[in-house]
Design an enzyme around this catalytic site. Sequence first.
Site, PDB file in Angstrom:
ATOM      1  N   GLN A 102       0.847  -1.197   0.000  1.00  0.00           N
ATOM      2  CA  GLN A 102       0.000   0.000   0.000  1.00  0.00           C
ATOM      3  C   GLN A 102       0.882   1.248   0.000  1.00  0.00           C
ATOM      4  O   GLN A 102       1.567   1.533   0.983  1.00  0.00           O
ATOM      5  CB  GLN A 102      -0.909   0.003   1.229  1.00  0.00           C
ATOM      6  CG  GLN A 102      -1.838   1.196   1.318  1.00  0.00           C
ATOM      7  CD  GLN A 102      -2.570   1.248   2.643  1.00  0.00           C
ATOM      8  OE1 GLN A 102      -2.109   0.704   3.648  1.00  0.00           O
ATOM      9  NE2 GLN A 102      -3.710   1.902   2.669  1.00  0.00           N
ATOM     10  N   GLY A 103       0.886   1.994  -1.084  1.00  0.00           N
ATOM     11  CA  GLY A 103       1.721   3.183  -1.210  1.00  0.00           C
ATOM     12  C   GLY A 103       0.909   4.459  -1.092  1.00  0.00           C
ATOM     13  O   GLY A 103       0.556   5.073  -2.106  1.00  0.00           O
ATOM     14  N   SER A 116       1.258   6.949   2.139  1.00  0.00           N
ATOM     15  CA  SER A 116       1.960   8.010   2.872  1.00  0.00           C
ATOM     16  C   SER A 116       3.227   8.468   2.165  1.00  0.00           C
ATOM     17  O   SER A 116       3.885   7.692   1.461  1.00  0.00           O
ATOM     18  CB  SER A 116       2.315   7.541   4.281  1.00  0.00           C
ATOM     19  OG  SER A 116       1.156   7.308   5.047  1.00  0.00           O
ATOM     20  N   GLU A 159      -9.198  -1.275   6.081  1.00  0.00           N
ATOM     21  CA  GLU A 159      -7.981  -1.467   6.877  1.00  0.00           C
ATOM     22  C   GLU A 159      -8.226  -1.251   8.352  1.00  0.00           C
ATOM     23  O   GLU A 159      -7.691  -1.970   9.205  1.00  0.00           O
ATOM     24  CB  GLU A 159      -6.891  -0.508   6.397  1.00  0.00           C
ATOM     25  CG  GLU A 159      -5.586  -0.605   7.190  1.00  0.00           C
ATOM     26  CD  GLU A 159      -4.552   0.417   6.762  1.00  0.00           C
ATOM     27  OE1 GLU A 159      -3.440   0.369   7.293  1.00  0.00           O
ATOM     28  OE2 GLU A 159      -4.852   1.260   5.900  1.00  0.00           O
TER      29      GLU A 159
END
Length: 397
Positions: A129-130, A132, A247
């Site tokens: 998961q990209g 931040s 999430e």
Amino acid sequence: MDLSLSDSEARFEREFSEWVRANLRDEWTARRTRLLPADESWAARREWERLLGSGGWLGVSWPVEYGGRGATLMELAIYYEVLAKADAPSLPNSAGQQYIGPTILEVGTAEQQSRYLAPIIQGEEVWYQGFSEPNAGSDLAGLQTRATLDGDEWVLNGQKIWGNSAQYADWGAVLVRTDQEAPKHRGISYLIVDMRSPGITVREIKQINGEAEFNEVFFDDVRVPRDNVLGNVNEGWQVAMRTLAWERGLFTLSVVVRLERQWRQIRGYAQVTRRAGKLLIDVPHIRERLASTYADVQLMRLANLRYLTWYLRGNLPAEETSYMKFYWSETAQNIADLAADIAGPELAAMTESPAWLDDGEWTSDWLASRVITVPGGTVDIQRNIIAERAFGLPRGT
């Protein structure tokens, strides 16, 4: 309130529990894999994950037509409780199974669902998961990683941080800015990126507990097919909110089991350890904190069951996931603090010292707990979401 399982739920629990007992090897447990070097731990956990996939025990709540079991959310909660009680290790592709995969199920095209869902549910491919960035964490909409359309490809440039398991990932769900002139919550797109593409550099971040779970990821002229946008171009913020809702909220019943185990270890230590000639369990403020943290864990269980009932009635995760994320991270931190306080100097024992508590798990848990209120949205962000969306209060200035 009836908290007993239905006949079908009891059958599901019995079937999966028996399968786990028959297939989870000692060397794959959370306790064993935690003590291994990073690459060996990853390899062992991937073996376990693939076995779950081949046995039909990944993505159990996904529709049958996508390889799942069509399990209810209550059965999904049972699934995670069974794994936690068996001390099964964390799944390497938790991002793909728990929140990116469900997002693809919700908003992906038929082609995207056909390409990406089967390898997730079979344990074959890992996702990262990209979201931040160094200057866009709590203010995620301030992200600056950009993608420019060049013919049939996006050209991606920028930097991400806190990428869990990015060094091992096959695919990335990456938020990028595709319209530089739009307001910051707009002009963002959600790209599916092949993590083996030329131009991607992954740099591990060494953590305070000695692990390197997180990474910095650099994108330099990375080319991504035009059709690898999840949802609509420039509407990635709404898709990202679906990912974050998955999430934050649906899997914390397994956290309850792990916190209960941790609490029992602390209580057991207090029952046999003396300080100043007195058992710790008989010290009033220790007893009070044990009672308080136990109550917190049980309230967390009941809150999770309440929201699970809400979902079973057909509602999608929303702002209540912020309550859940806020509560479990604070509770986990309080339990780790209690362990540190009653352990005293022994918490600082070096690796393999005679005083090393529980194979170093207490020390590692306490160090990791310092930042547990940050991932998935800081507790301050969760407070704002709760205030604005649940109580209708005005935005802060």
